[in-house]
Write an enzyme that holds these catalytic residues in place. Structure first.
Site, PDB file in Angstrom:
ATOM      1  N   LYS A  21      19.250   8.437 199.709  1.00  0.00           N
ATOM      2  CA  LYS A  21      18.018   8.166 198.977  1.00  0.00           C
ATOM      3  C   LYS A  21      17.751   9.313 198.015  1.00  0.00           C
ATOM      4  CE  LYS A  21      12.983   7.853 199.432  1.00  0.00           C
ATOM      5  NZ  LYS A  21      11.803   7.869 200.311  1.00  0.00           N
ATOM      6  N   GLU A  47      -1.201  11.176 199.886  1.00  0.00           N
ATOM      7  CA  GLU A  47      -0.270  11.739 200.878  1.00  0.00           C
ATOM      8  C   GLU A  47      -0.713  13.116 201.365  1.00  0.00           C
ATOM      9  OE1 GLU A  47       4.530  12.467 201.486  1.00  0.00           O
ATOM     10  OE2 GLU A  47       3.781  11.446 199.701  1.00  0.00           O
TER      11      GLU A  47
END
Length: 470
Positions: free
Chosen positions: A228, A278
């Site tokens: 990723k 976040e």
């Protein structure tokens, strides 16, 4: 219950303020070293954003608000500070904080609520700048001169003062009282109107640059060199007049009440602002919580469409895999530091105004010997903003991205003298200087990613920022 005027409160505590300064001055003489006196004072309920609105863009600051938790703080001006670069940057900031904690006296008996002594920190995404003219150092920490913290309807003013054996107490006290009265006037006077929003010159999004980077990343994933990678895109915007920092933050907190609204000023006219969903970590009384936040989908225009998109997100193999990368990383890093993380095995949803994410809160108890910056160092950068494997992903980010990330997707927050801490991840953000803005947004690329869909996610995130600018 009668309301006591703030000026009367100051006069009532004038002798206590003088006594605290005297004790700090004596400490400086005894140790022959500078000594900080931190005074926490009750003030009428005041929005910390008002203090930032009145300040100069050339005054260092850090503003952090979580509307859902009814907490907001602004730290203004730098009393003591340090910066660092390189792999040891977290350790050097840690040493700076530990050294000064032994040279601070905190007087908070006068305030109903006091957060205590807080050091405010920001770390760039990389430990060495990508460009020589980066507006923020790789690591930065400061103790503010002034701080207003609001917890629900209770506001506290913190004044930090540096005393040396050569300090003149008789001249210092009137100056402090004068500055307190200046802040008092903010609570008593109406908020001045914000200027009209500027018109914007927005160049077309350089879509080809981003999609080409996604294709190159997918090739590396196909050849098992990456699992990723998070690729970001930057959009530069020019306004007809300088942006008003407080006005942008006001819009962000109205539009994104479920996010952390933040602003970091470097003291040279540059601010990094945003509304981040976040949290990297939060520590209260040694209880830690960190968020695995990865895997995204837009919100629907109707309740039926929204529910369908949520179900698709929860059942998508690609999005679940992307999310699991983050969970596994956080759990492994916490375990390596001796923590015992607990979490649900299936993610939930964090639904924001225009986007929704797979979300797994992870909790643990922090050992006494573990400093918050040990955890920040271990957790940054997570696969949610870098990739897997992390080191290889970061190397490719430097290759693929044609701009300096600076504070984008990096830790921003505070640490107090008792080991409590709060750090967010600086995403959904923009760099502001005068009438120029650089908007940042990123997307996670894994096997099966569609470059056009990832570009749509970038547009969605940039659109939310653009709405705050206009």
């Amino acid at each position: 219950m009668p309301v006591v005027p703030y000026r009367t409160v100051i006069q009532q505590h004038r002798s206590a303020i003088h006594a605290a300064l005297t004790q700090g001055y004596q400490q400086a003489i005894c140790t022959n070293r500078p000594h900080v006196v931190s005074l926490s004072l009750p003030i009428p309920s005041i929005d910390p954003l008002r203090l930032l609105h009145q300040s100069s863009p050339y005054e260092r600051h850090l503003y952090l608000e979580n509307t859902s938790q009814h907490q907001a703080t602004v730290a203004l001006g730098s009393l003591i500070e340090a910066s660092a670069i390189g792999p040891s940057r977290f350790d050097r900031v840690h040493n700076f904080i530990e050294t000064w904690c032994h040279q601070i006296s905190c007087y908070d008996e006068l305030a109903e609520y006091s957060p205590g002594i807080q050091f405010f920190c920001s770390f760039a995404f990389f430990d060495t700048p990508t460009h020589s003219d980066s507006p923020f150092p790789a690591a930065s920490v400061f103790l503010p001169r002034w701080q207003i913290t609001q917890c629900r309807q209770t506001s506290t003013l913190i004044a930090n003062l540096l005393l040396t054996p050569l300090s003149d107490l008789e001249a210092l006290l009137p100056d402090i009282l004068q500055q307190l009265r200046r802040i008092e006037s903010l609570a008593e006077s109406p908020l001045s109107a914000y200027p009209p929003a500027p018109s914007l010159i927005q160049p077309a999004l350089a879509t080809q640059v981003f999609t080409q980077a996604v294709h190159r990343a997918l090739q590396r994933i196909c050849h098992n060199r990456l699992r990723k990678i998070v690729l970001a895109h930057a959009l530069d915007v020019l306004a007809s007049q300088p942006f008003n920092r407080a006005q942008l933050l006001e819009r962000l907190r109205q539009q994104h009440p479920d996010c952390y609204v933040f602003s970091v000023g470097n003291g040279h006219g540059v601010s990094f602002i945003g509304a981040s969903p976040e949290r990297l970590l939060s520590i209260r009384q040694r209880r830690l919580i960190t968020d695995a936040l990865a895997g995204s989908s837009p919100r629907g225009d109707t309740a039926e469409t929204d529910a369908l998109l949520a179900r698709q997100l929860l059942t998508s193999v690609k999005e679940q895999d992307e999310h699991q990368f983050v969970v596994d990383f956080l759990v492994r890093r916490l375990t390596e530091l001796g923590l015992r993380p607990s979490y649900r095995t299936r993610p939930g949803l964090l639904q924001l105004s225009n986007i929704q994410h797979l979300h797994t809160p992870i909790r643990a108890t922090v050992p006494l010997h573990t400093h918050p910056l040990h955890l920040v160092k271990a957790l940054h950068p997570t696969p949610a903003v870098a990739g897997v494997p992390t080191d290889q992903a970061c190397q490719q980010i430097r290759r693929f991205e044609q701009f300096d990330r600076a504070l984008y997707a990096a830790p921003i927050g505070w640490i107090d003298h008792q080991g409590n801490s709060e750090f967010i991840v600086g995403i959904r953000s923009a760099l502001i200087q005068a009438n120029r803005a650089r908007l940042y947004a990123g997307a996670g690329i894994v096997a099966g990613s569609d470059p056009e869909r990832e570009l749509d996610e970038i547009r969605l995130k940039l659109r939310a920022l653009m709405e705050a600018l206009v």
